[in-house]
Write an enzyme that holds these catalytic residues in place. Sequence first.
Site, PDB file in Angstrom:
ATOM      1  N   ASP A   7       0.771  -1.305  -0.061  1.00 54.60           N
ATOM      2  CA  ASP A   7       0.070  -0.032  -0.007  1.00 54.60           C
ATOM      3  C   ASP A   7       1.009   1.185  -0.019  1.00 54.60           C
ATOM      4  OD1 ASP A   7       0.859   0.320   2.474  1.00 54.60           O
ATOM      5  OD2 ASP A   7      -1.249   0.540   3.591  1.00 54.60           O
ATOM      6  N   HIS A   8       0.437   2.363   0.262  1.00 58.23           N
ATOM      7  CA  HIS A   8       1.217   3.705   0.150  1.00 58.23           C
ATOM      8  C   HIS A   8       2.212   3.856   1.344  1.00 58.23           C
ATOM      9  CE1 HIS A   8      -2.521   4.122   2.496  1.00 58.23           C
ATOM     10  NE2 HIS A   8      -1.799   4.898   3.234  1.00 58.23           N
ATOM     11  N   CYS A  64       3.135  -2.893   4.074  1.00 60.52           N
ATOM     12  CA  CYS A  64       2.432  -1.776   4.352  1.00 60.52           C
ATOM     13  C   CYS A  64       3.130  -1.019   5.410  1.00 60.52           C
ATOM     14  CB  CYS A  64       0.792  -2.282   4.726  1.00 60.52           C
ATOM     15  SG  CYS A  64       0.788  -2.840   6.339  1.00 60.52           S
ATOM     16  N   GLY A  65       2.570  -0.105   5.810  1.00 58.53           N
ATOM     17  CA  GLY A  65       3.201   0.860   6.772  1.00 58.53           C
ATOM     18  C   GLY A  65       3.821   0.059   7.984  1.00 58.53           C
ATOM     19  N   THR A  66       3.255  -0.912   8.587  1.00 60.74           N
ATOM     20  CA  THR A  66       3.561  -1.608   9.745  1.00 60.74           C
ATOM     21  C   THR A  66       4.112  -3.202   9.220  1.00 60.74           C
ATOM     22  OG1 THR A  66       1.375  -2.093  10.530  1.00 60.74           O
ATOM     23  CG2 THR A  66       2.292  -0.352  11.517  1.00 60.74           C
ATOM     24  N   GLY A  67       3.209  -3.229   8.297  1.00 63.70           N
ATOM     25  CA  GLY A  67       3.266  -4.963   7.829  1.00 63.70           C
ATOM     26  C   GLY A  67       1.925  -5.738   8.573  1.00 63.70           C
ATOM     27  N   ILE A  68       1.577  -5.116   9.456  1.00 66.90           N
ATOM     28  CA  ILE A  68       0.687  -5.869  10.272  1.00 66.90           C
ATOM     29  C   ILE A  68      -0.780  -5.980   9.556  1.00 66.90           C
ATOM     30  CG2 ILE A  68      -0.644  -6.005  12.366  1.00 66.90           C
ATOM     31  CD1 ILE A  68       1.302  -4.343  13.731  1.00 66.90           C
ATOM     32  N   GLY A  69      -1.302  -4.833   9.164  1.00 68.10           N
ATOM     33  CA  GLY A  69      -2.682  -5.006   8.324  1.00 68.10           C
ATOM     34  C   GLY A  69      -2.344  -5.937   7.025  1.00 68.10           C
ATOM     35  N   HIS A  97      10.484 -23.468   9.607  1.00 70.21           N
ATOM     36  CA  HIS A  97       9.405 -24.047  10.470  1.00 70.21           C
ATOM     37  C   HIS A  97       8.112 -23.972   9.876  1.00 70.21           C
ATOM     38  CE1 HIS A  97      12.239 -24.070  14.258  1.00 70.21           C
ATOM     39  NE2 HIS A  97      12.788 -24.160  13.444  1.00 70.21           N
ATOM     40  N   HIS A 133       6.914 -30.442  11.755  1.00 72.01           N
ATOM     41  CA  HIS A 133       6.634 -29.116  11.106  1.00 72.01           C
ATOM     42  C   HIS A 133       5.539 -29.212  10.188  1.00 72.01           C
ATOM     43  CE1 HIS A 133       9.414 -27.047  13.508  1.00 72.01           C
ATOM     44  NE2 HIS A 133      10.363 -27.371  12.858  1.00 72.01           N
TER      45      HIS A 133
END
Length: 142
Positions: A7-8, A64-69, A97, A133
């Site tokens: 994203d941006h 993305c900005g945080t990688g979280i969303g 793993h 695994h």
Amino acid sequence: MIALGCDHGGFELKKEIIKYLEANNIAYKDFGCDDTSAVDYPVYAKKVANAVVSKECDKGILICGTGIGISIAANKVKGIRAALCTDCFSAEATRQHNDANVLCLGGRVVGAGLAVKIVDTFLNTDFSGDERHIKRIAQIED
Ligand code: RB5
């Protein structure tokens, strides 16, 4: 073939990742976005996730900005194991793993130098293939 999306908040870092891929002759397909205008990260997570599960691409990288969303969104697609990494140890471990098939990065979290090393580690580490695994990954799929 590596599927790329952002994203941006991840656009500038994606350009650095593209430089690394091109310098190393690694084929990629860029699913956007294409500038820093505000967009919705789930759209790009879905495009890259679908390219990976359909086997059009071998692995994906989402930023993305945080990688979280974008990691939360990608992991909603069955068959995707998206790993948000901020260090090389995690990038190596998630390949060994979890057989992670999508790497997520935060463009506002990691600098370009570290991000490129994380990408390099992720792309050059194989799944261990250990029974324990394989069993756990099958449990995730179930
Ligand atoms: C966009 O401002 C931001 O929310 C997004 O890039 C990401 O950080 C969400 O998790």
